[in-house]
Scaffold this active site. Structure first.
Site, PDB file in Angstrom:
ATOM      1  N   ASP A 150       0.844  -1.375   0.062  1.00 20.32           N
ATOM      2  CA  ASP A 150       0.048   0.010   0.000  1.00 20.32           C
ATOM      3  C   ASP A 150       0.932   1.048   0.099  1.00 20.32           C
ATOM      4  OD1 ASP A 150      -3.017   1.157   0.683  1.00 20.32           O
ATOM      5  OD2 ASP A 150      -1.442   2.330   1.714  1.00 20.32           O
ATOM      6  N   ILE A 178      -5.087   2.518  -0.342  1.00 24.04           N
ATOM      7  CA  ILE A 178      -5.056   1.694  -1.762  1.00 24.04           C
ATOM      8  C   ILE A 178      -5.593   0.512  -1.634  1.00 24.04           C
ATOM      9  CG2 ILE A 178      -3.730   1.115  -3.793  1.00 24.04           C
ATOM     10  CD1 ILE A 178      -3.819   4.175  -3.032  1.00 24.04           C
ATOM     11  N   ASP A 179      -5.242  -0.370  -0.480  1.00 24.67           N
ATOM     12  CA  ASP A 179      -5.851  -1.495  -0.161  1.00 24.67           C
ATOM     13  C   ASP A 179      -7.269  -1.547   0.094  1.00 24.67           C
ATOM     14  OD1 ASP A 179      -3.478  -2.702  -0.288  1.00 24.67           O
ATOM     15  OD2 ASP A 179      -3.562  -3.576   1.943  1.00 24.67           O
ATOM     16  N   LEU A 180      -7.873  -0.441   0.562  1.00 25.73           N
ATOM     17  CA  LEU A 180      -9.433  -0.035   0.729  1.00 25.73           C
ATOM     18  C   LEU A 180     -10.075   0.057  -0.413  1.00 25.73           C
ATOM     19  CD1 LEU A 180      -9.100   1.630   4.058  1.00 25.73           C
ATOM     20  CD2 LEU A 180      -9.850  -0.871   3.766  1.00 25.73           C
ATOM     21  N   ALA A 183     -10.347  -3.185  -2.388  1.00 22.74           N
ATOM     22  CA  ALA A 183     -11.363  -3.844  -1.781  1.00 22.74           C
ATOM     23  C   ALA A 183     -12.634  -3.509  -2.140  1.00 22.74           C
ATOM     24  CB  ALA A 183     -11.155  -3.764  -0.166  1.00 22.74           C
TER      25      ALA A 183
END
Length: 389
Positions: A150, A178-180, A183
């Site tokens: 991330d 960025i991960d979220l 997702a």
């Protein structure tokens, strides 16, 4: 005979009550999607290597060393069952393939090529389960073997560059943004694939890349470069095309607050609340375009005036006038408010509350009242393996 009026209505089932999800993902983006399905009623089996999801070890200094459920792990793993399998062995590979044969959805986050080595890639698993929906999350796409992290993606996609005060060093966002974002793309891809399967009976491979997810979320900042050819520049928390919007002000009583004035009418009301109606008549500030052009002058006036007023009283006045504004709160303050409490999963056996990933509600199904706590490593291995026999 019709039911009497005193009969209790039947509780509507959660929308994914019959869905089986096999989670072969770790860290945050994939597990967030797994918890999303668990909150909506799905059975989610989280397959972990013998060492466990690495986030089990990501602890702050305030956390107990003895437990294998860290705060970080708990943010994305409520409502799941943990199954330990060593996919580098033939026995582990065979067991996970049997689990996949009965699954509706597989969520994976392997580097390109690794799923094939472990025998858990889409082409292998769909041979026994043609209706399988397989979501594969990678950093940069199926042909780039580079791992996606991330912080690196925040830097490479322009987020860190913009997240800074002018002339100061870029800053990473305090959550794995960025991960979220990825997702959410993963959820959208899976929901689209489930709809496609309902219509066609066919499974799908859904691929989500962290870099593409980040770039797709640059929104107006990307459009600025595409339309004008000029790179948007860091403005701290200020907005490039709206003023005053996002800047933090320190009021006389110590309260920090932000404004989100997006209309000229709102600016006039702000000036009224600050007892400075003449500012709204100043040609430099009459329109948003003018305020953007004279940003520094207006911000200087606002900073000085804010330091003279009570921030809490000002926020109450602005609410009455319909001017968007809010206090800068800590995470604890935000979650302690009534609106924050509604987003929490009850502590129950966990001993601590959880945070929901599902932030929408529907008239067609209830909101999950509770959820099983984040599982200990391998807590459900025996039951899951026995269920295959």
């Amino acid at each position: 005979m019709p039911l009497s009026s005193s009969a209790a209505p039947l509780a509507a089932p959660l929308p994914f009550a019959d869905l089986r999800v096999l989670e072969l993902a770790s860290v945050l983006a994939g597990p967030q999607v797994g918890q999303f399905f668990a909150e909506l009623g799905a059975t989610v089996l989280k397959v972990e290597a013998p060492a466990g999801d690495v986030t089990r070890t990501w602890k702050t200094r305030a956390e107990a060393a003895a437990t294998d459920v860290s705060a970080y792990f708990s943010c994305a793993n409520w409502g799941k069952q943990s199954v330990v399998l060593d996919l580098t062995t033939e026995a582990g590979k065979a067991q996970v393939q049997r689990l996949a044969a009965r699954a509706d959805v597989v969520i994976a986050s392997y580097k390109p090529g690794d799923a094939e080595k472990l025998g858990v890639d889409y082409n292998t698993l769909q041979l026994q389960n043609p209706q399988l929906i397989y979501a594969h999350l990678t950093g940069y796409g199926p042909t780039v073997a580079r791992a996606g992290y991330d912080a690196v993606l925040q830097a490479e996609a322009g987020f860190m560059y913009l997240n800074a005060q002018p002339g100061q060093e870029p800053q990473k966002m305090p959550v794995a943004l960025i991960d979220l974002l990825a997702a959410h793309q993963l959820k959208e891809g899976l929901l689209t694939a489930l709809y496609h399967r309902c219509r066609s009976g066919q499974g799908s491979l859904v691929q989500v890349f962290l870099l593409d997810s980040a770039l797709a979320s640059l929104a107006n900042q990307a459009a600025t470069w595409l339309v004008t050819g000029h790179d948007p520049q860091p403005l701290g928390s200020g907005h490039p095309s709206i003023v005053p919007y996002g800047t933090v002000y320190r009021a006389g009583n110590g309260r920090s607050l932000v404004l989100a004035v997006g209309a000229d009418r709102q600016f006039r009301h702000l000036c009224q609340a600050l007892s400075r109606p003449e500012w709204a008549q100043d040609a430099r500030f009459q329109t948003n375009e003018a305020r953007v052009a004279h940003r520094a002058a207006l911000e200087s006036l606002l900073q000085a005036r804010m330091a003279e007023v009570n921030g809490d009283e000002l926020l109450a006045a602005l609410e009455q006038l319909g001017v968007p504004a809010g206090a800068v709160r800590t995470v604890g303050e935000a979650l302690a408010r009534e609106s924050g409490q509604e987003m929490l999963l009850p502590a129950g056996e966990a001993g601590f509350a959880g945070l929901r990933t599902v932030a929408f509600q529907s008239s067609s199904w209830p909101r999950a009242a509770s959820l099983a706590p984040p599982p200990h490593l391998g807590e459900h291995s025996a039951a899951a393996i026995a269920d295959q026999e």
